[in-house]
Motif scaffolding. Structure first.
Motif, PDB file in Angstrom:
ATOM      1  N   GLN A   1      -2.466   5.638   1.829  1.00  0.00           N
ATOM      2  CA  GLN A   1      -3.376   4.248   2.012  1.00  0.00           C
ATOM      3  C   GLN A   1      -3.102   3.861   3.262  1.00  0.00           C
ATOM      4  O   GLN A   1      -4.223   3.594   4.219  1.00  0.00           O
TER       5      GLN A   1
ATOM      6  N   LEU B   1       0.699  -1.249   0.229  1.00  0.00           N
ATOM      7  CA  LEU B   1       0.016  -0.023  -0.079  1.00  0.00           C
ATOM      8  C   LEU B   1       0.951   1.259   0.086  1.00  0.00           C
ATOM      9  O   LEU B   1       2.075   1.212   0.306  1.00  0.00           O
TER      10      LEU B   1
ATOM     11  N   ALA C   1      -8.204  -0.120  -2.438  1.00  0.00           N
ATOM     12  CA  ALA C   1      -6.895  -0.350  -3.152  1.00  0.00           C
ATOM     13  C   ALA C   1      -7.055  -1.201  -4.352  1.00  0.00           C
ATOM     14  O   ALA C   1      -8.022  -2.090  -4.375  1.00  0.00           O
TER      15      ALA C   1
END
Length: 540
Positions: free
Chosen positions: A271, A267, A534
């Motif tokens: 995020q 990530l 995501a």
């Protein structure tokens, strides 16, 4: 009556117990909402829960205590001692057109409050009810003397509605925060009855830590940076503590992660910060829940009610998989950052994966992560401290309370034939040397087509829309990693036969016959997956 007095005397032990018949114990039943198996310090968490940890260390913890995997069906069983279909809440708080699926408690399933009030108790509930419908089965009609909130317009919707005042940044104020308000009303009840000679039953049904993620800013600040390492690291740290505590056996292995759990390491920085903030707020909600329980204990002490009170704490199901960003297009409903009153966010599947450590799956599933939750029972000077296997179920609490209170469970109540109680008293486990509930007939689950049966060490599971049975040996494989159905056809046959017998006796209908009646919002809930925060490249 002599047998009853002797039974209570044997439970409490000693000459002083002979007064138990005239000094019946108070009972407080505390229910958390969407709290995962490992979300308390006493079950391995890093979240500060000193008050619940105290009750756990001084009282008893069970390694296995089962619910019905989702809120309304759990509440129906909890408050009546019946399997949810027998009580009329087989699916949820929705009427699907059949008696077992009417969405509210039927008259034949007596509530704990009805039975205890008929046996001399003063009764109260504060918080989430969620087992009424069509103006029926309202808490004040089902045995409760004191009810908060007493608002008929909210009676069918589940959680109580609060107007939470906010600070300049949009965070709730402590004075109007829902967790505080629910607890404060319970404290008010304790004050109101403290001069009475009657024992009391208090059902304290908190909405925390259920989404949306809203918490007090001072509680959120405690966890700044705690979750920057991600869910996999938190999960492994909790698992290590669980083994150290003795909640999980040293031979246990962590469950296999769902394939759509994100890889934290892949990530982006932004995020990670967004995800960590969610868990900071969730932890703050659990923290505040524990703080209010501390206030409740202090109130009991001040009122001289503490020493004769049994307190039982549990959760209605495992931590949830629902992702509010997808479900109901939740992100569009946000009018403020996560943690504020304008938030419409959930911790989602990734963090719930850590909350349900070491188990598989989530709320609404019949794997252990959906149906196995923390259970703490505390009674000063009566329950010895310890950890037991337990293998209890929410249907066991009603017969436990009745036996403890010396209460008579009637065959008829207000012109209705009372359903027989299918559960077992937990007193041999809580007060004596028994390690598990003796239950040859087993335990059974069905919720929106998800099914399970457990007899002894064996557990059978199937997940809708599949009808394929999976089999697990929970003594060797408590995290349900290896399906061994193919190696044990005889066990599958025995447990499935028992399941279908139970289903017939409780009015369970094949979900294929009900699916067309399922509300679209609930179908979205069942099918919600974490997919939009995501990109797929970030997944394992």
């Amino acid at each position: 009556m002599k047998k009853l007095t002797l039974c209570i005397a044997l439970i409490f032990g000693g000459a002083s117990a002979l007064v138990a018949q005239s000094n019946k114990p108070n009972i407080i039943l505390i229910l958390a909402d969407d709290l995962g198996y490992s979300d308390l310090g006493a079950y391995g968490s890093e979240i500060a829960t000193p008050n619940l940890d105290r009750l756990a260390s001084e009282g008893i913890r069970l390694k296995q205590f089962y619910n019905n995997s989702i809120c309304a069906p759990t509440r129906a069983s909890l408050i009546t001692g019946q399997y949810q279909h027998k009580a009329g809440v087989g699916y949820f708080s929705n009427d699907l057109g059949l008696p077992a699926y009417q969405g509210y408690l039927n008259a034949e399933s007596l509530t704990i409050a009805e039975v205890l009030r008929a046996n001399g108790y003063v009764t109260a509930t504060s918080g989430k009810w969620h087992v009424s419908g069509k103006g029926k089965s309202l808490p004040w009609d089902r045995g409760f003397d004191f009810v908060f909130p007493r608002e008929e317009k909210n009676s069918d919707s589940g959680a109580p509605t609060f107007k939470e005042a906010t600070d300049a940044a949009g965070y709730p104020l402590e004075s109007s925060f829902s967790t505080e308000v629910i607890n404060r009303k319970a404290e008010g009840f304790l004050d109101q009855i403290k001069g009475q000679d009657k024992p009391f039953f208090l059902y304290l049904a908190h909405t925390a830590p259920h989404w949306p993620l809203v918490a007090l800013p001072q509680d959120i600040a405690k966890y700044k940076g705690y979750y920057d390492k991600g869910w996999e690291s938190i999960r492994r740290a909790r698992f290590k503590r669980q083994k150290e505590l003795g909640i999980v056996d040293n031979t246990t292995t962590l469950s296999i992660a769902d394939e759509d759990i994100y890889d934290w390491e892949r990530l982006s920085f932004d995020q990670r910060q967004q995800w960590a903030r969610k868990m900071e707020v969730f932890a703050a909600m659990v923290d505040r829940l524990d703080q209010t329980i501390g206030k409740l204990l202090q109130k009991l002490k001040e009122n001289g009610q503490l020493d004769n009170t049994l307190i039982v704490f549990l959760s209605d199901n495992g931590a949830p998989a629902e992702d509010l960003v997808r479900w109901f297009h939740g992100a569009r409903l946000n009018s403020g950052p996560v943690g504020t009153v304008g938030s419409f966010e959930s911790q989602s599947k990734n963090w719930s994966y850590a909350s349900n450590t070491p188990f598989r799956a989530f709320k609404d599933y019949t794997y252990e992560g959906g149906i196995n939750a923390p259970f703490i029972a505390w009674f000063p000077g009566k329950i010895a401290s310890g950890i037991k296997k337990g293998t209890g179920h929410i249907i066991d609490l009603a017969p436990t309370f009745y036996e403890l209170a010396g209460a008579i469970y009637p065959k008829e109540y207000q012109g209705h034939q009372a359903n027989k109680l299918p559960g077992k008293s937990l007193l041999p486990v809580l007060f004596n040397q028994q390690d598990t509930v003796t239950r040859e007939e087993g335990l059974f689950w069905e919720r929106a087509g998800n099914r399970a049966a457990r007899i002894g060490k064996w557990k059978l599971v199937s997940t809708w829309p599949s009808y394929k049975w999976e089999l697990y040996d929970l003594e060797q494989d408590p995290s349900e990693r290896k399906d061994i159905a193919a190696q044990h056809h005889d066990v599958v046959s025995r447990l499935s036969t028992a399941y279908f017998r139970w289903a017939k006796d409780n009015g369970v209908v094949e979900f294929a016959e009900l699916e067309s009646k399922e509300p679209s919002s609930m179908k979205e809930f069942r099918e919600s997956k974490v997919q939009e925060i995501a990109a797929p490249a970030f997944r394992f």
